[in-house]
Design a protein around this motif. Structure first.
Motif, mmCIF file in Angstrom:
data_model
loop_
_atom_site.group_PDB
_atom_site.id
_atom_site.type_symbol
_atom_site.label_atom_id
_atom_site.label_comp_id
_atom_site.label_asym_id
_atom_site.label_seq_id
_atom_site.Cartn_x
_atom_site.Cartn_y
_atom_site.Cartn_z
ATOM 1 N N GLU A 1 -6.263 2.163 -11.415
ATOM 2 C CA GLU A 1 -5.191 2.004 -10.441
ATOM 3 C C GLU A 1 -5.394 0.685 -9.715
ATOM 4 O OE1 GLU A 1 -3.691 4.055 -6.358
ATOM 5 O OE2 GLU A 1 -4.148 5.409 -8.022
ATOM 6 N N ILE A 2 -4.328 -0.108 -9.658
ATOM 7 C CA ILE A 2 -4.364 -1.413 -9.021
ATOM 8 C C ILE A 2 -3.376 -1.395 -7.865
ATOM 9 C CG2 ILE A 2 -4.032 -3.898 -9.327
ATOM 10 C CD1 ILE A 2 -4.345 -3.302 -12.395
ATOM 11 N N GLU A 3 -3.821 -1.892 -6.731
ATOM 12 C CA GLU A 3 -2.938 -1.998 -5.559
ATOM 13 C C GLU A 3 -3.149 -3.385 -4.962
ATOM 14 O OE1 GLU A 3 -2.271 0.082 -1.193
ATOM 15 O OE2 GLU A 3 -3.386 1.138 -2.744
ATOM 16 N N THR A 4 -2.043 -4.076 -4.750
ATOM 17 C CA THR A 4 -2.117 -5.376 -4.082
ATOM 18 C C THR A 4 -1.336 -5.296 -2.783
ATOM 19 O OG1 THR A 4 -0.186 -6.199 -5.292
ATOM 20 C CG2 THR A 4 -2.334 -6.724 -6.207
ATOM 21 N N LEU A 5 -1.882 -5.953 -1.782
ATOM 22 C CA LEU A 5 -1.201 -6.073 -0.492
ATOM 23 C C LEU A 5 -0.985 -7.551 -0.226
ATOM 24 C CD1 LEU A 5 -3.406 -3.625 1.587
ATOM 25 C CD2 LEU A 5 -1.185 -3.163 0.577
ATOM 26 N N ARG A 6 0.210 -7.886 0.211
ATOM 27 C CA ARG A 6 0.515 -9.256 0.611
ATOM 28 C C ARG A 6 1.116 -9.175 2.011
ATOM 29 N NH1 ARG A 6 -2.344 -9.688 -3.107
ATOM 30 N NH2 ARG A 6 -2.073 -10.919 -4.994
ATOM 31 N N VAL A 7 0.478 -9.847 2.959
ATOM 32 C CA VAL A 7 0.932 -9.831 4.352
ATOM 33 C C VAL A 7 0.951 -11.258 4.898
ATOM 34 C CG1 VAL A 7 0.091 -7.483 4.788
ATOM 35 C CG2 VAL A 7 -1.398 -9.415 5.227
ATOM 36 N N PRO A 8 1.769 -11.497 5.898
ATOM 37 C CA PRO A 8 1.779 -12.849 6.490
ATOM 38 C C PRO A 8 0.411 -13.208 7.050
ATOM 39 C CG PRO A 8 3.640 -11.533 7.289
ATOM 40 C CD PRO A 8 2.733 -10.611 6.524
ATOM 41 N N ALA A 9 0.073 -14.476 6.949
ATOM 42 C CA ALA A 9 -1.228 -14.946 7.452
ATOM 43 C C ALA A 9 -1.258 -14.927 8.966
ATOM 44 C CB ALA A 9 -1.495 -16.353 6.951
#
Length: 84
Positions: free
Chosen positions: A76-84
Motif C-alpha cells: 500500500e502506497i500513500e502520498t501526501l502533498r501539502v503546501p510548504a
C-alpha cells in the motif's frame, strides 16, 4: 471563515515498471473551487507513471492538500502533498 472543499476521485494508470494497472484514490482538499471536469480530465490524461510522480503532477496542477493511495504488488502506497 476558513473552509475546505473536498474532492475524491478514483482513476487507473499503468505502472511503467511492470505494466500493472493500478487503481488510485485521490483526495484533494482545497479552499478554492476546483471544477470536477478538470479533475477528471487531468487524471484521464495520466496513462502511466510512478505513484510519487503522479502525486507531484496533480499537486502542481491543483495545489491544496492532496492524498493519493494505491496498492501495487501487495504494497500500500500513500502520498501526501501539502503546501510548504
Amino acid at each position: 471563515m476558513i473552509g475546505w472543499n473536498i474532492y475524491r476521485h478514483t482513476f487507473v494508470a499503468e505502472c511503467p515498471s511492470d505494466s500493472d494497472q493500478i487503481i488510485y484514490s485521490l483526495e484533494i482538499r482545497s479552499q478554492s473551487m476546483i471544477r470536477v471536469e478538470h479533475i477528471r480530465t487531468a487524471t484521464a490524461l495520466i496513462k502511466h507513471g510512478y505513484h510519487e510522480a503522479i502525486a507531484d503532477q496533480l499537486y502542481e496542477r491543483f495545489g491544496g492538500e492532496q492524498r493519493i493511495t494505491a496498492t501495487h504488488q501487495g504494497v500500500e502506497i500513500e502520498t501526501l502533498r501539502v503546501p510548504a
